[in-house]
Design a protein around this motif. Structure first.
Motif, mmCIF file in Angstrom:
data_model
loop_
_atom_site.group_PDB
_atom_site.id
_atom_site.type_symbol
_atom_site.label_atom_id
_atom_site.label_comp_id
_atom_site.label_asym_id
_atom_site.label_seq_id
_atom_site.Cartn_x
_atom_site.Cartn_y
_atom_site.Cartn_z
ATOM 1 N N ASN A 44 0.825 -1.212 0.000
ATOM 2 C CA ASN A 44 0.000 0.000 0.000
ATOM 3 C C ASN A 44 0.859 1.262 0.000
ATOM 4 O OD1 ASN A 44 -2.473 -1.327 -0.111
ATOM 5 N ND2 ASN A 44 -2.708 -1.378 2.102
ATOM 6 N N ALA A 45 1.940 1.251 0.771
ATOM 7 C CA ALA A 45 2.845 2.411 0.794
ATOM 8 C C ALA A 45 3.501 2.598 -0.577
ATOM 9 C CB ALA A 45 3.904 2.241 1.876
ATOM 10 N N MET A 46 3.949 1.499 -1.182
ATOM 11 C CA MET A 46 4.628 1.573 -2.477
ATOM 12 C C MET A 46 3.684 2.070 -3.566
ATOM 13 S SD MET A 46 6.423 -1.462 -4.714
ATOM 14 C CE MET A 46 4.943 -2.451 -4.692
ATOM 15 N N ILE A 47 2.503 1.502 -3.648
ATOM 16 C CA ILE A 47 1.591 1.894 -4.725
ATOM 17 C C ILE A 47 1.107 3.334 -4.518
ATOM 18 C CG2 ILE A 47 -0.602 1.035 -3.771
ATOM 19 C CD1 ILE A 47 -1.065 -0.145 -6.671
ATOM 20 N N GLY A 48 0.997 3.750 -3.258
ATOM 21 C CA GLY A 48 0.634 5.140 -2.977
ATOM 22 C C GLY A 48 1.716 6.104 -3.439
ATOM 23 N N TYR A 105 1.866 1.468 -12.032
ATOM 24 C CA TYR A 105 0.753 1.546 -11.087
ATOM 25 C C TYR A 105 -0.381 0.616 -11.513
ATOM 26 C CZ TYR A 105 -3.240 3.466 -8.570
ATOM 27 O OH TYR A 105 -4.359 3.605 -7.788
ATOM 28 N N ASN A 106 -0.752 0.672 -12.780
ATOM 29 C CA ASN A 106 -1.848 -0.171 -13.277
ATOM 30 C C ASN A 106 -1.519 -1.652 -13.165
ATOM 31 O OD1 ASN A 106 -3.571 1.967 -13.891
ATOM 32 N ND2 ASN A 106 -2.632 2.259 -15.892
ATOM 33 N N LYS A 107 -0.288 -2.021 -13.476
ATOM 34 C CA LYS A 107 0.106 -3.437 -13.373
ATOM 35 C C LYS A 107 0.140 -3.890 -11.914
ATOM 36 C CE LYS A 107 1.781 -4.167 -17.736
ATOM 37 N NZ LYS A 107 1.606 -5.217 -18.630
ATOM 38 N N ILE A 133 -9.771 7.325 -0.740
ATOM 39 C CA ILE A 133 -10.312 8.601 -1.209
ATOM 40 C C ILE A 133 -9.277 9.718 -1.067
ATOM 41 C CG2 ILE A 133 -12.066 10.364 -0.764
ATOM 42 C CD1 ILE A 133 -13.938 8.057 0.026
ATOM 43 N N GLY A 134 -8.468 9.674 -0.011
ATOM 44 C CA GLY A 134 -7.480 10.727 0.220
ATOM 45 C C GLY A 134 -6.406 10.799 -0.852
ATOM 46 N N THR A 135 -5.875 9.643 -1.258
ATOM 47 C CA THR A 135 -4.789 9.632 -2.243
ATOM 48 C C THR A 135 -5.259 9.275 -3.641
ATOM 49 O OG1 THR A 135 -4.265 7.299 -1.878
ATOM 50 C CG2 THR A 135 -3.123 8.917 -0.481
ATOM 51 N N GLY A 136 -6.430 8.676 -3.747
ATOM 52 C CA GLY A 136 -6.909 8.212 -5.041
ATOM 53 C C GLY A 136 -6.260 6.911 -5.464
ATOM 54 N N ALA A 137 -5.426 6.358 -4.608
ATOM 55 C CA ALA A 137 -4.722 5.118 -4.930
ATOM 56 C C ALA A 137 -5.530 3.912 -4.476
ATOM 57 C CB ALA A 137 -3.353 5.094 -4.250
ATOM 58 N N MET A 138 -5.347 2.822 -5.192
ATOM 59 C CA MET A 138 -5.952 1.574 -4.767
ATOM 60 C C MET A 138 -5.171 1.052 -3.565
ATOM 61 S SD MET A 138 -6.405 -2.038 -6.683
ATOM 62 C CE MET A 138 -4.860 -2.684 -6.096
ATOM 63 N N THR A 139 -5.864 0.548 -2.580
ATOM 64 C CA THR A 139 -5.207 -0.056 -1.433
ATOM 65 C C THR A 139 -5.749 -1.458 -1.230
ATOM 66 O OG1 THR A 139 -6.828 0.856 0.108
ATOM 67 C CG2 THR A 139 -4.819 2.147 -0.261
#
Length: 185
Positions: A44-48, A105-107, A133-139
Motif C-alpha cells: 500500500n505504501a509503495m503503490i501510494g 501503477y496499473n500493473k 479517497i485521500g490519495t486516489g490510490a488503490m489499497t
C-alpha cells in the motif's frame, strides 16, 4: 507389531487401534498473518508513492511560471534554506504524467486483483482491494479472521495463492515480474 505397556504383543485389532500413535500438524497462523499484513502495508505504501509521483502537478510560482533550475548567479545572496526550499518546489511534479509510472501503477493494481478463480481465492482469504479517497490510490485490505480460517482449512491453497509460478502465477511471482520489468526502464 504393536506392544502393550508390559511389552506383550497385541493381536486384537481394536487394541492395536487404541495404541497407535497419531500426529497432527498445525500451521503457525500468527507468523503467516503477520507476514501477509506486513507485505500488504508495504504494498500500500509503495503503490501510494507511485501514484503520488505521477499524479502530482508541478509547482507554480504565484505569477504562474514554473520553478526552473537555478544557476549560481540566481542564488547569490540566498540562504541555504531558501535554496533548498526552491529546489524542493522545482522537483515537485517532475514525474507528472510519466507513462512508465502510470503503467507500473496499473500493473501493480492487478497483482492483488486477478480475475477468475485466483481473485476469488484471494477474496476468500480476506484480501480485497479498495480505493483510498485521500490519495486516489488503490489499497489492499486484509480480513485477518478470513485469512486465519483459510489457513486452518486449506493452508496449501493460501501458499499457492502467493507462491505459484505456473499459469497466471501467484501474488509474489506477479509482483516480481512486474517490478523486474519496470526496474529495467
Amino acid at each position: 507389531s504393536t506392544k502393550d505397556e508390559d511389552g506383550k504383543t497385541i493381536t486384537d485389532p481394536a487394541q492395536i487401534a487404541k495404541n497407535v500413535v497419531t500426529f497432527k500438524s498445525t500451521t503457525d497462523s500468527d507468523k503467516i498473518v503477520d507476514a501477509v499484513k506486513s507485505m500488504i502495508e508495504d504494498y500500500n505504501a509503495m503503490i501510494g508513492e507511485v501514484r503520488t509521483a505521477y499524479s502530482t502537478l508541478p509547482a507554480q510560482k504565484t505569477d504562474g511560471s514554473s520553478y526552473e533550475p537555478l544557476s549560481e548567479d540566481d542564488t547569490s545572496g540566498w540562504s541555504q534554506s531558501a535554496i533548498e526550499r526552491y529546489e524542493e518546489k522545482a522537483k515537485q511534479g517532475i514525474l507528472f504524467a510519466d507513462r512508465d509510472l502510470s503503467a507500473l501503477y496499473n500493473k501493480l493494481q492487478n497483482v492483488f486483483s486477478p480475475s477468475g478463480q485466483d481473485g476469488s481465492i484471494l477474496r476468500g482469504m480476506g484480501i480485497n482491494s479498495s480505493y483510498d479517497i485521500g490519495t486516489g490510490a488503490m489499497t489492499i485490505t486484509l480480513d485477518e479472521d478470513k485469512l486465519r480460517s483459510m489457513l486452518d482449512s486449506d493452508p496449501d491453497m493460501v501458499a499457492e495463492a502467493f507462491t505459484k509460478t505456473t499459469g497466471n502465477g501467484g501474488v509474489m511471482q506477479n509482483m516480481k515480474n512486474t517490478l523486474d520489468t519496470y526496474a529495467k526502464t
